[in-house]
Design a protein around this motif. Sequence first.
Motif, short mmCIF file in Angstrom:
data_model
loop_
_atom_site.label_atom_id
_atom_site.label_comp_id
_atom_site.label_asym_id
_atom_site.label_seq_id
_atom_site.Cartn_x
_atom_site.Cartn_y
_atom_site.Cartn_z
N GLN A 227 -13.92 -6.07 2.98
CA GLN A 227 -13.12 -5.90 4.19
C GLN A 227 -12.70 -4.45 4.36
O GLN A 227 -12.70 -3.91 5.47
CB GLN A 227 -11.88 -6.79 4.13
N GLY A 228 -12.31 -3.82 3.24
CA GLY A 228 -11.83 -2.45 3.31
C GLY A 228 -12.84 -1.51 3.93
O GLY A 228 -12.51 -0.70 4.81
N GLY B 98 -11.33 2.82 2.13
CA GLY B 98 -11.63 2.24 3.44
C GLY B 98 -10.52 2.53 4.44
O GLY B 98 -10.79 2.89 5.60
N PHE B 99 -9.27 2.39 4.00
CA PHE B 99 -8.15 2.72 4.88
C PHE B 99 -8.17 4.20 5.25
O PHE B 99 -8.00 4.57 6.42
CB PHE B 99 -6.83 2.35 4.21
N GLU B 100 -8.39 5.06 4.26
CA GLU B 100 -8.47 6.50 4.53
C GLU B 100 -9.58 6.80 5.54
O GLU B 100 -9.43 7.68 6.40
CB GLU B 100 -8.73 7.26 3.24
N THR C 225 -5.70 -4.73 3.37
CA THR C 225 -6.66 -4.93 2.28
C THR C 225 -6.19 -4.27 0.99
O THR C 225 -6.59 -4.67 -0.10
CB THR C 225 -8.06 -4.41 2.65
N MET C 226 -5.35 -3.25 1.10
CA MET C 226 -4.83 -2.57 -0.07
C MET C 226 -3.72 -3.38 -0.75
O MET C 226 -3.32 -3.08 -1.88
CB MET C 226 -4.28 -1.20 0.32
N ILE C 227 -3.22 -4.39 -0.04
CA ILE C 227 -2.05 -5.14 -0.50
C ILE C 227 -2.40 -6.53 -0.99
O ILE C 227 -2.02 -6.94 -2.10
CB ILE C 227 -1.00 -5.22 0.63
#
Length: 592
Positions: A300-301, A399-401, A431-433
């Motif tokens: 997902q990330g 992925g967030f970055e 997704t990081m959490i």
Amino acid sequence: MPSYAAPLRDMQFVLDEVLEVSKSDVPGYADLEPAFTSAILDEAGKIARDVLAPLNATGDREGCRLENGVVRTPEGFRQAFQAMKDGGWNGLDLPEAYGGQNLPYIVGTAVGEIFVSANMAFNMYQGLTHGAIGAILAHGTEEQKATYLPKMIALDWTGTMNLTEPHCGTDLGLLRTRAEPRADGSYGITGQKIFISAGDHDLAENVVHLVLAKAPGGGEGTRGISLFIVPKFMVAPDGSLGARNAVSVGKIEEKMGIHGNATCVMNYDGATGYLLGELHKGMRNMFTMMNEARLGVGLQGYAVAEAAYQNAVAYAKDRLQGRAVTGPANPEGPADPLIVHPDIRRNLMDQKSFLEGARAFTFWGATLIDRAHRAGDRDADGMISLLTPVIKGFLTDRGFETAVAAQQVFGGHGYIEEQGMSQFTRDARITMIYEGANGVQALDLVGRKLAADGGRHVMAFFEMVKGFIRENEGHEALKAGFLDPLKAASKDLQAAGLFFMQNGIKNPNAALAGSYDFMHLFGHVCLGLMWARMAKAAIAALDAGAPDAAFYDTKLATGRYYMARQLPMTATHLARIRSGADPVMALAAEAF
């Protein structure tokens, strides 16, 4: 409105030329010929483009609402869900005995990337169902499997996983939900669960909740936890639905992102539940499918970031802003497109090189899961267990970055909701959490996975990297751009592991303070290995006279960028690890 097109050519390159899936001895892989997998991915891409992606902004804008105890999903979701049912997409890699197609997990992973990129919030309804199916497959009785699996695989019913409570997240030993045994063999489940994705909705006839609860006699902490099947509607012996169970939605959480998925507070008021697996073995039972679940979140990330990247590229090619420092690239126009500027190129190359490396890493992880499950390979099982926190933690952080970087290409327009770029950053953030926050993933990697089986699996990873370098050391086209950087990065990873061995026992904080850096260091080495393997495949294709030489040339240039500009970060992470615990723990708690 943002658009999305499945990166089918790159997916096929990874499957066919890098992983060479159809040549594998894993049962079922011989069928994965390019024409077969291409047909599946192409059809998934059409559904993603035409059905799911257009609903992404709708789901974000409308969200879900609770009406008279029932959750209503955004406009168009029910029709899209019916399309998923009609296509049998949920059952791709599930057993034929219960209505699935029994294809390898790697196929479901590739299709899953496409669907997540198009509409992450929507895909979670079937994604959570897939996880619940896995737990029932692994631990259910034959009667439970026959009762629930055909309906869940067909998406007539969906599933959830209920772990978290208001007072406890990761520390499930604090769990308070109770399971009281009844004379008929069922249990009365009482308690409250929070953050339950797809906890209720109007897409399916029934929702099958898998609930962790404490039954009498199990002792304190996690030892007393058991796992229970708690259906929203009771199921009669003939499979028909009966009365509503004593489970209800307390509220829908208002979240930063994934608005199209209903994240619910679930109240259990003496609801009827059925033991899944052994009594007081709930933690083990729930985490049976954890490698797959966490690989799915890692996917997902980067999958959300892939959609963001595609739109950033389109904008950079279209938006006119300034002039190239080397002279006008668009002399007939008032300005040059953004993509001529070196810093925009740096941004896009950061994104592209990460995304393609992440895809190869995740697909490789999926093949390890297949090898473990289909071939009974314990070494593959150990390797994917080692790599799972890296896949989950590193790929979702990056992925967030990457989603933020894509938004940055738009400048101020990226901050305006009508462009749709903020949704990608907001959706990627979760997704990081969830499925274990990334700090916990790092602690799991350093505290448990490195030492598992006497360190056998991490040593096997080091040997894998060394073996690849040895096998190809005479390959001049690979050496300078790929093998040398990979060797240096691998040495940094080994040095970090040695630091933990020398300092971790006498000062555990020294290891734990460096765990997050170690997870990222490990992630960079994994992507470096993937890029080296991809480069080897690309060079082989060019040497063989491949007709689409531009694709392979682009692949090599992208890989060289990662090796030159991203992989050297391993040295920074190593330096931070070697600084030990003192800088991290220097302040007293009251000084913060």
